[in-house]
Design a protein around this motif. Structure first.
Motif, PDB file in Angstrom:
ATOM      1  N   SER A 122      23.762 101.532  -4.594  1.00 15.71           N
ATOM      2  CA  SER A 122      22.572 101.470  -3.735  1.00 15.71           C
ATOM      3  C   SER A 122      21.797 100.165  -3.908  1.00 15.71           C
ATOM      4  N   GLN A 135      25.136  96.241   1.453  1.00 17.59           N
ATOM      5  CA  GLN A 135      24.606  97.564   1.709  1.00 17.59           C
ATOM      6  C   GLN A 135      25.315  98.613   0.860  1.00 17.59           C
ATOM      7  N   GLY A 136      24.513  99.422   0.183  1.00 14.97           N
ATOM      8  CA  GLY A 136      25.059 100.549  -0.547  1.00 14.97           C
ATOM      9  C   GLY A 136      25.337 101.679   0.424  1.00 14.97           C
ATOM     10  N   MET A 137      26.402 102.413   0.171  1.00 16.58           N
ATOM     11  CA  MET A 137      26.780 103.505   1.071  1.00 16.58           C
ATOM     12  C   MET A 137      27.378 104.648   0.279  1.00 16.58           C
ATOM     13  N   PHE A 153      26.316  99.919  12.374  1.00 19.99           N
ATOM     14  CA  PHE A 153      24.969  99.744  11.820  1.00 19.99           C
ATOM     15  C   PHE A 153      23.947  99.838  12.930  1.00 19.99           C
ATOM     16  N   GLU A 154      22.835 100.463  12.599  1.00 18.33           N
ATOM     17  CA  GLU A 154      21.682 100.351  13.477  1.00 18.33           C
ATOM     18  C   GLU A 154      20.997  99.064  13.013  1.00 18.33           C
ATOM     19  N   THR A 186       6.522 101.928  -0.526  1.00 16.43           N
ATOM     20  CA  THR A 186       7.865 102.339  -0.104  1.00 16.43           C
ATOM     21  C   THR A 186       7.958 102.481   1.404  1.00 16.43           C
ATOM     22  N   LYS A 187       6.851 102.291   2.113  1.00 14.64           N
ATOM     23  CA  LYS A 187       6.882 102.596   3.548  1.00 14.64           C
ATOM     24  C   LYS A 187       6.780 101.389   4.470  1.00 14.64           C
ATOM     25  N   LEU A 190      10.225 100.258   5.138  1.00 15.11           N
ATOM     26  CA  LEU A 190      11.249 101.308   5.203  1.00 15.11           C
ATOM     27  C   LEU A 190      12.191 101.091   6.392  1.00 15.11           C
ATOM     28  N   GLY A 191      13.474 100.952   6.069  1.00 12.68           N
ATOM     29  CA  GLY A 191      14.485 100.772   7.111  1.00 12.68           C
ATOM     30  C   GLY A 191      14.496  99.390   7.745  1.00 12.68           C
ATOM     31  N   THR A 217      15.610  97.710  -2.420  1.00 13.51           N
ATOM     32  CA  THR A 217      15.861  99.156  -2.337  1.00 13.51           C
ATOM     33  C   THR A 217      14.596  99.940  -2.660  1.00 13.51           C
ATOM     34  N   ILE A 222      16.181  97.866   4.026  1.00 14.68           N
ATOM     35  CA  ILE A 222      17.635  97.800   4.156  1.00 14.68           C
ATOM     36  C   ILE A 222      18.136  96.648   3.288  1.00 14.68           C
TER      37      ILE A 222
END
Lengths: 411, 169
Positions: A122, A135-137, A153-154, A186-187, A190-191, A217, A222
């Motif tokens: 991650s 990217q961790g998956m 990917f988005e 953390t927000k 985020l993403g 992370t 991302i």
């Protein structure tokens, strides 16, 4: 309309337009699995692609770093499943002696500026340190990429974190990283993809960039990208860095001034609960860990060695240290730093994720106050104790004094 | 698609819990497990207040939680443990990025909550979520709204998982 850095990296690996919000199939340059998740990758691959070969052996790797050498039978079994499968397929495997996979990939030039890298780690978005997309998956995702060489990917939207001013001499890349983590929480990211900018970022050496990118992370991002400087490009034998377009569109720009930054620390149990070290008033501690993908580089280790030279870990404090890779370990050995660590009272372990992964170099017990240079202090992560996250300098100073302290309190 | 089941509201001090990370969902000490059927029993056993979740959860339950659910590690176990418990879906205000992918690719339904009226629902109630209409209902009355599913998520859910989906391309 111009492209952000993440859009440009991904666009170079796609056959369609890459714009934030779109779902796009991306070619993957490096496909990896660790001893953690790896056995499930094998299981999924065998289930969905029985008797078939991975798409490209040159681009597929196993890196063991989580539990090295295995200290439980299930982990040993999982590693052996990966070894057998790697042999059967002809996949290159970095075994239990190699160290943290992401660091090995940077050292060996497997992941390079502009490349796309995925794996079951991650913190693989650490590749942002060299201007690559990492990217961790999970294990299904990776089994799929082993076979097809691509994934969807988005495309993330991007934000700019613009650092103003320079790091004061009393602070290191980890203080900067914790400071940003505290500010973003953390927000905010985020993403999203983050682009770190500013003169202090340009100045960071590769080790400092690794520290910064490793905590994207924990920022919920991302990835956190840094445009490679000459040092980074030279390491990979590249001439020019991929840059975002000047007219790229960003969701927001966050300016943070670090001119008056003081050493930072994250209080348990959240990586973004960041405060000045001095504001804690020097609470007593019981143990210290120095290492991890965030702070396990040669540069981090040498800083600690220079602090520990002629000094001792306070009696009663458990101090552990884990260099990131075998290459780092050997260099530290050759230059005499390993003896400095041991003479000063550190327990030194073989390279790997020790200190983060369960039990590899000890866990914390109830009531134990722990200072770690790693990236996560979630409840229960390192055991039953309470973990603070800090720089190698702060961790070393705390080991010497037996309480949370800055380096300035030692010198 | 319609998701109906007995609901678990993961609450702390009257609010949906944010930042539930993968070590709280499925602790790293169990990571060597590779059989999905064995994973259910450890779900949330490191989440304060919900350590007995796995014992009390029933097939057909729905989990409702706060922002950034599943942040942290890349472990598929944190999705698979719900598959093992036969949980219908996890609905959160937002998800960690890796968690989101893991759930989508394995065909486990995750729904993003746009808004929910916590005064109108409690744990144990039967709730119905409609991912097309974007509605959350209890006893046929609206108690919240969902974000629409992405096309890729819809396609993968329809196919079963990413492996089956890839065959349709």
């Amino acid at each position: 309309m111009g492209k952000t850095l993440v859009e440009k990296i991904l666009a170079a690996h796609a056959d369609e337009d890459v714009t934030a919000g779109k779902i796009v199939w991306i070619r993957i340059d490096v496909r990896s699995a660790r001893d953690f998740g790896g056995a499930n990758v094998v299981k999924n691959f065998r289930k969905y692609y029985p008797g078939e070969k991975v798409e490209d052996l040159e681009k597929t790797f196993f890196t063991f770093d989580c539990n090295v050498p295995a200290n439980t039978i299930p982990y040993a079994n999982n590693q052996q499943i990966c070894r057998n499968y790697a042999k059967e397929q002809g996949i290159k495997l970095y075994d239990v002696d190699a160290g943290i996979g992401s660091h090995v990939m940077i050292e060996e030039g497997i992941g390079y500026p502009g490349s796309t890298v995925v794996g079951t780690d991650s913190h693989l978005n650490i590749m942002g340190a060299v201007g690559a997309f990492g990217q961790g998956m999970g294990d299904q995702d990776i089994a799929f990429v082993f076979k097809t060489g691509k994934t969807w990917f988005e495309i993330p939207g991007s934000i700019v974190v613009n650092i103003k001013g320079y790091l004061p001499e009393t602070c290191s890349a980890k203080d900067l990283t914790l400071f940003i983590t505290g500010k973003l929480g953390t927000k905010t990211a985020l993403g999203k993809a983050i682009e770190f900018r500013g003169p202090a970022i340009d100045r960071l050496d590769l080790a400092g960039r690794i520290t910064l990118a490793s905590m994207a992370t924990e920022m919920g991002a991302i990835i956190g990208l840094v445009v490679p400087n000459k040092e980074v490009l030279d390491h990979f034998g590249q001439k020019e860095a991929l840059l975002p377009d000047e007219d790229a569109v960003y969701e927001k720009t966050i300016d943070l001034d670090i001119s008056n930054l003081k050493p930072q620390i994250a209080k348990p149990p959240k990586p973004d609960a960041v405060v000045d070290v001095e504001s804690l008033g020097g609470p007593e501690i019981h143990s210290v860990f120095i290492g991890s993908c965030t702070n396990g580089t040669y540069e981090d280790m040498v800083k600690v060695a220079s602090i520990m030279k002629g000094r001792k870990v306070k009696p009663g404090i458990v101090a552990t240290l884990v260099p990131a890779t075998m290459k780092v370990w050997k260099r530290l050995l050759k230059e005499g730093h390993i003896s400095t660590f041991i003479e000063s009272g550190f327990v030194v372990s073989n390279p790997g994720c020790g200190g983060c992964a369960s039990g590899q170099i000890g866990m914390t017990g109830e009531g134990q106050v722990h200072v770690s240079t790693s990236n996560r202090n979630f409840a229960g992560k390192q055991g039953a104790g309470a973990t603070y996250l800090a720089s190698p300098e702060t961790a070393a100073a705390s080991a010497i004094l037996g309480r949370i302290a800055t380096l300035q309190e030692v010198e | 698609m319609i998701f109906k089941g007995r609901v678990w509201l993961l609450l702390r001090e009257g609010k949906l819990i944010d930042d539930i990370d993968t070590d709280m969902i499925f602790h790293n000490k169990y990571l060597a497990i590779t059989d999905i059927a064995e994973m259910g029993q450890y779900t949330f056993d490191n989440l304060e207040g919900y350590k007995d979740f796995a014992k009390k959860a029933q097939p057909g339950d729905i989990v409702i939680t706060g922002q950034n659910f599943g942040s942290g590690s890349s472990r598929q176990h944190a999705v698979d443990c719900f598959v093992a418990l036969k949980t219908v879906c996890v609905a959160a205000q937002s998800f960690g990025a890796i968690y989101k992918r893991n759930a989508i690719n394995s065909g486990f339904p995750i729904l993003t909550i746009k808004q929910i009226d916590l005064s109108k629902v409690k744990s144990g109630d039967i709730v119905e979520m409609d991912s097309e209409a974007g509605t959350i209902k209890k006893d046929s009355s609206d108690i919240g709204k969902l974000e629409p599913l992405s096309t890729v998520q819809k396609d993968i859910l329809k196919a079963g998982n990413v492996f089956e989906y890839a065959k349709t391309l």
